[in-house]
Every structure is written in C-alpha cells, then in structure tokens.
Scaffold this motif. Structure first.
Motif, short mmCIF file in Angstrom:
data_model
loop_
_atom_site.label_atom_id
_atom_site.label_comp_id
_atom_site.label_asym_id
_atom_site.label_seq_id
_atom_site.Cartn_x
_atom_site.Cartn_y
_atom_site.Cartn_z
N SER A 193 -18.91 7.00 -3.55
CA SER A 193 -17.71 7.12 -3.63
C SER A 193 -16.86 6.13 -3.29
O SER A 193 -17.20 4.91 -2.74
CB SER A 193 -17.35 8.37 -2.63
OG SER A 193 -17.37 7.70 -1.21
N ILE A 194 -15.42 6.26 -3.71
CA ILE A 194 -14.42 5.01 -3.74
C ILE A 194 -13.01 5.62 -2.83
O ILE A 194 -12.79 6.81 -3.40
CB ILE A 194 -14.17 4.29 -4.89
CG1 ILE A 194 -15.58 3.64 -5.49
CG2 ILE A 194 -13.00 3.27 -4.69
CD1 ILE A 194 -15.15 3.08 -6.80
N SER A 195 -12.71 4.91 -1.84
CA SER A 195 -11.53 5.49 -1.21
C SER A 195 -10.42 4.37 -1.07
O SER A 195 -10.58 3.25 -1.12
CB SER A 195 -11.74 6.25 0.13
OG SER A 195 -12.50 5.39 0.88
N ILE A 196 -9.14 4.97 -0.97
CA ILE A 196 -8.05 4.33 -0.17
C ILE A 196 -7.85 4.51 1.24
O ILE A 196 -7.88 5.90 1.36
CB ILE A 196 -6.91 4.47 -0.92
CG1 ILE A 196 -7.09 4.05 -2.74
CG2 ILE A 196 -5.53 3.70 -0.33
CD1 ILE A 196 -5.91 4.21 -3.04
N THR A 197 -7.78 3.51 2.16
CA THR A 197 -7.42 3.78 3.44
C THR A 197 -5.96 4.11 3.59
O THR A 197 -5.19 3.22 3.11
CB THR A 197 -8.11 2.73 4.34
OG1 THR A 197 -9.49 2.85 4.19
CG2 THR A 197 -7.84 3.08 6.02
N LEU A 198 -5.47 5.01 4.26
CA LEU A 198 -4.16 5.29 4.47
C LEU A 198 -3.55 4.74 5.44
O LEU A 198 -3.65 4.96 6.82
CB LEU A 198 -3.92 6.83 4.39
CG LEU A 198 -4.32 7.49 3.47
CD1 LEU A 198 -4.26 8.91 3.38
CD2 LEU A 198 -3.78 7.07 1.85
N SER A 199 -2.38 3.90 5.37
CA SER A 199 -1.46 3.52 6.51
C SER A 199 -0.55 4.58 7.17
O SER A 199 -0.60 5.80 6.53
CB SER A 199 -0.62 2.23 6.10
OG SER A 199 0.39 2.90 5.12
N GLY B 141 -10.38 -1.03 6.00
CA GLY B 141 -9.14 -0.89 5.41
C GLY B 141 -9.29 -1.24 3.84
O GLY B 141 -10.23 -1.86 3.51
N GLY B 142 -8.01 -1.05 3.06
CA GLY B 142 -8.09 -1.52 1.74
C GLY B 142 -8.69 -0.17 1.01
O GLY B 142 -8.54 0.93 1.32
N GLU C 237 -11.44 -4.18 -2.03
CA GLU C 237 -10.33 -4.71 -2.18
C GLU C 237 -9.39 -4.75 -0.97
O GLU C 237 -9.19 -3.71 -0.37
CB GLU C 237 -9.18 -4.18 -3.32
CG GLU C 237 -9.62 -4.65 -4.73
CD GLU C 237 -9.21 -6.04 -5.38
OE1 GLU C 237 -8.06 -6.30 -4.70
OE2 GLU C 237 -9.72 -6.49 -5.93
N GLN C 238 -9.05 -5.89 -0.59
CA GLN C 238 -8.25 -5.70 0.70
C GLN C 238 -6.79 -5.38 0.10
O GLN C 238 -6.57 -5.55 -0.85
CB GLN C 238 -7.99 -7.32 1.33
CG GLN C 238 -9.21 -7.83 1.64
CD GLN C 238 -9.40 -6.88 3.31
OE1 GLN C 238 -8.56 -6.09 3.54
NE2 GLN C 238 -10.57 -7.35 4.03
N ASN C 239 -6.00 -4.92 1.03
CA ASN C 239 -4.86 -4.02 0.81
C ASN C 239 -3.80 -4.95 0.29
O ASN C 239 -2.96 -4.34 -0.65
CB ASN C 239 -4.16 -3.41 1.97
CG ASN C 239 -4.21 -4.31 3.46
OD1 ASN C 239 -4.74 -5.65 3.05
ND2 ASN C 239 -3.80 -3.96 4.26
N SER C 240 -3.74 -6.27 0.37
CA SER C 240 -2.65 -6.96 -0.16
C SER C 240 -2.59 -7.18 -1.71
O SER C 240 -1.74 -7.42 -2.41
CB SER C 240 -2.37 -8.29 0.42
OG SER C 240 -3.68 -8.88 0.31
N SER C 241 -3.91 -7.14 -2.36
CA SER C 241 -4.19 -7.49 -3.78
C SER C 241 -3.61 -6.53 -4.77
O SER C 241 -3.28 -6.75 -5.71
CB SER C 241 -5.41 -8.08 -4.10
OG SER C 241 -6.33 -6.96 -3.57
N TRP C 242 -3.57 -5.15 -4.33
CA TRP C 242 -3.14 -4.27 -5.34
C TRP C 242 -2.14 -3.24 -4.44
O TRP C 242 -2.89 -2.46 -3.86
CB TRP C 242 -4.28 -3.13 -6.00
CG TRP C 242 -3.76 -2.90 -7.25
CD1 TRP C 242 -2.71 -2.88 -7.86
CD2 TRP C 242 -4.65 -1.86 -8.14
NE1 TRP C 242 -2.54 -2.21 -9.03
CE2 TRP C 242 -3.61 -1.65 -9.27
CE3 TRP C 242 -5.72 -1.74 -8.01
CZ2 TRP C 242 -4.03 -0.77 -10.04
CZ3 TRP C 242 -6.03 -0.76 -9.12
CH2 TRP C 242 -5.46 -0.56 -10.19
#
Ligand code: PMV
Length: 349
Positions: free
Chosen positions: A69-75, A177-178, A193-198
C-alpha cells in the motif's frame, strides 16, 4: 542494574532482525528489572490515507497485509498519547476509560519481549475517533513511539513501524511523514516522498459520525473467505502499487488520480461482493464522489478515496483546494470539513 540490562538488550537485539527479535523469548527473564519511574512520556502521530489500499491479511497472527500500500500522512489531525507507569494497565481515550482489547493485546505482545511495566495510556484525538478517519493508525503509531522512548527500548523508526503494524497494519505507515509505502518482505513502512517535494492537499468530508458496524480486521477476513473478487484484487495489487510509485516519482497527478480511485473502487468492489455484504458508504458519500468527478471533468485537479467507512478524502493540488473545500462544504457543511496537508513523522513531544 536495570538500565545495564536494557542496554544489553538493545545491543544484542541489533544482531537480529526485528521479527526474530520479537520472537526471541529468553529476554523475558529481564522483564522484571525495570524500575518504576514517575515521569510520563508523550508522543504525537498523524493518521494517514491510503492511495493504494491494503485490504486482506496474509498472516493474521503477525498482521501482515496481503497487498502492498501507499499512503499520505495527514497534517493537522493528530493523536496525542501519554503513558505513565501504573499498577495495572488502564486505557483512556478522549477522557473516557475504555477496555480496548486490541490495545491490551498489543501491550502484552510487546511486554512478552521487553521490559515494560504496567501503564496508564491517555490518548486524545483532535478529530473524530472510530469514524473512518484512521484513528487506529495514528493511535498505535503514537503509542509505539511513546513506549520506545519511555522504556528506552532503542528501536529505529523502521523497527517501530514493524512493531506498530502488529496493532494495526495502517499504523506502520503513520510512523513516517510524507508519502509512505508499506510492502514485503520486511513489512516496515518507508518514505517515498518527503512532504515538501509535492505539496498535495487532502480535504476530508465527514459524511457520518456513526461508528462502523464491522471493523477492518473482521471485514477483511470476511472478504478473504467469501468474495469472488478477492483473488483478482490481490493479483493486481502489486502492479497498481508499482504504477503508483512511478506516478509519484513523476509527480503525474492525472495518473495518480486514476490509479488511486481505481484502487479504492476495486477494494470497495471486494467489500460489496463479500457475504454478508460490507456496505460502508452512504448516499452523501456518493454525492461527494459525484461532485469530485464533476470538478475533475471540468479540469480541477482532484480525486477521491474512501476507506472502510463513509468519509470522503479528496486529494487535490493547492490551486484546487479552495474550490474543492467549497463544493464539499455545500454537501456536508463547513464543520464537517477537515483540510489537511502532508504531515510529519510520529514523534515525542
Ligand atoms: O490497518 P487497519 O486495520 O486500520 O486497516 C486499514 C484498511 C484501509 O484503511 C481500508 C486501507 C488502508 O490501506 O489504509
């Protein structure tokens, strides 16, 4: 003496992989050595939303997913967990004492292998709990992080991810994160991916406050046993995962949208074809999906995903966020909208 033994545990353990370490029993003789301390330790972790979904387990005892799986961690959304040593294990969630069997089992699994004393766990979520917003992912990630620090267990982030996975597989991803992946053979999550790049945004529309009737683990097992679509779902998961990694690498929003919606709908297809059927959506979920599809047809960079629940997660670019928020607010009301960005690692505060 206690700290010397913990030090020894820490360094001996490095020679072993995390799984063999977790299965190693002679250290249990060291368990009684921890001296009660009075201070408390607090950790924070964020929930995550999967773009490529996990649904089904290949090993229930170890809680190993049958799909990567692939996910986005939410701020902004976060679980804050404080542990204090106590005479017996007690769990408080959002100021209520609860008898949460999943958490108690998790603690005893860790206790079998490490020197952790009885604890009081005090957890607060700044978002609805048990309503399909991944509070178990952030919850186990925060708890694992707090235990590691409080009892000086010395695990790395990767190891913590494998441990958190035993509580809830999606929580393995909330350690980081990310944009985060979770795949075999290690089944430790990793940063894609770290959060800043996309700078993607996630707009959550809460369509219901009801607790789900069938929890994820039970639902997955029913699906594995009864859905005719379970085998094809597993078969296609790896190529969806690989294609999604490529879309992220190339920052190809259209491709990411297509793959994510498809992964979600394939998962929902296996749920609907489970016997008895797992129907997690409600009419408002569908209304939001239609609104999102209409916006995308008109050129707005947005796509949807849902999990084992009726809440909508709309992923969009920063430029589209205002329009998406307005559109979903008009359906669920502004107080049911949670605007998130890409969040950071689980951490001690
Ligand atoms: O890890 P669990 O038991 O909370 O299951 C999560 C399953 C889904 O949210 C539906 C999909 C996913 O990959 O997060």
């Amino acid at each position: 003496m206690g700290s010397l033994l913990l030090h020894w545990i820490y360094h001996s353990r490095r020679r072993e992989s995390i799984d063999s370490w977790l299965n190693f029993s002679p250290w249990q003789t060291c368990l009684q050595t921890h001296k009660k301390v009075n201070h408390s330790t607090t950790a924070i972790a964020h929930p995550n939303v999967a773009l490529i979904k996990y649904w089904g387990k290949s090993d229930r005892a170890e809680n190993i997913p049958s799909t990567p799986s692939i996910s986005i961690t939410l701020s902004k959304l976060e679980t804050k967990t404080t542990i204090t040593e106590a005479d017996i294990d007690t769990i408080w969630i959002n100021h209520k004492k609860v008898n949460d069997k999943k958490i108690l089992k998790f603690i005893s699994q860790i206790r079998e292998k490490t020197a952790i004393a009885a604890i009081k766990i005090n957890t607060e979520n700044n978002f609805p709990t048990g309503a399909g917003l991944a509070s178990s992912a952030s919850g186990f990630a925060a708890l694992t992080t707090a235990l590691n620090k409080h009892f000086s267990l010395g695990f790395t982030q990767n190891e913590l991810s494998a441990i958190a996975r035993k509580g809830s597989a999606s929580s393995a991803r909330s350690i980081f994160g990310g944009i985060v992946s979770l795949q075999g053979p290690s089944w430790e999550a990793a940063i894609v991916e770290q959060n800043s790049s996309w700078p993607l945004k996630v707009i959550i529309a809460k369509t219901s406050s009801e607790r789900k009737k069938v929890g994820s683990s039970q639902g997955m097992e029913l699906t594995r046993r009864t859905s005719p679509y379970y085998e094809p779902w597993i078969r296609e998961a790896k190529s969806d995962f690989d294609d999604c990694l490529l879309a992220i690498k190339e920052q190809d929003f259209e491709k990411l949208a297509e793959l994510s919606e498809r992964s979600c709908l394939k998962m929902i297809g296996t749920m609907l074809s489970t016997s008895p059927p797992l129907i997690y959506w409600n009419p408002t979920t569908l209304e939001c999906i239609q609104a999102i599809r209409k916006m995308r047809d008109a050129g707005t960079a947005v796509f949807f995903t849902t999990d084992a629940g009726p809440q909508i997660k709309a992923i969009c670019t920063p430029e589209s966020a205002k329009e998406v928020t307005k559109s979903l607010s008009s359906i669920v009301g502004p107080t049911n909208i949670f605007g998130c960005e890409i969040g950071g690692n689980a951490r001690i505060v």
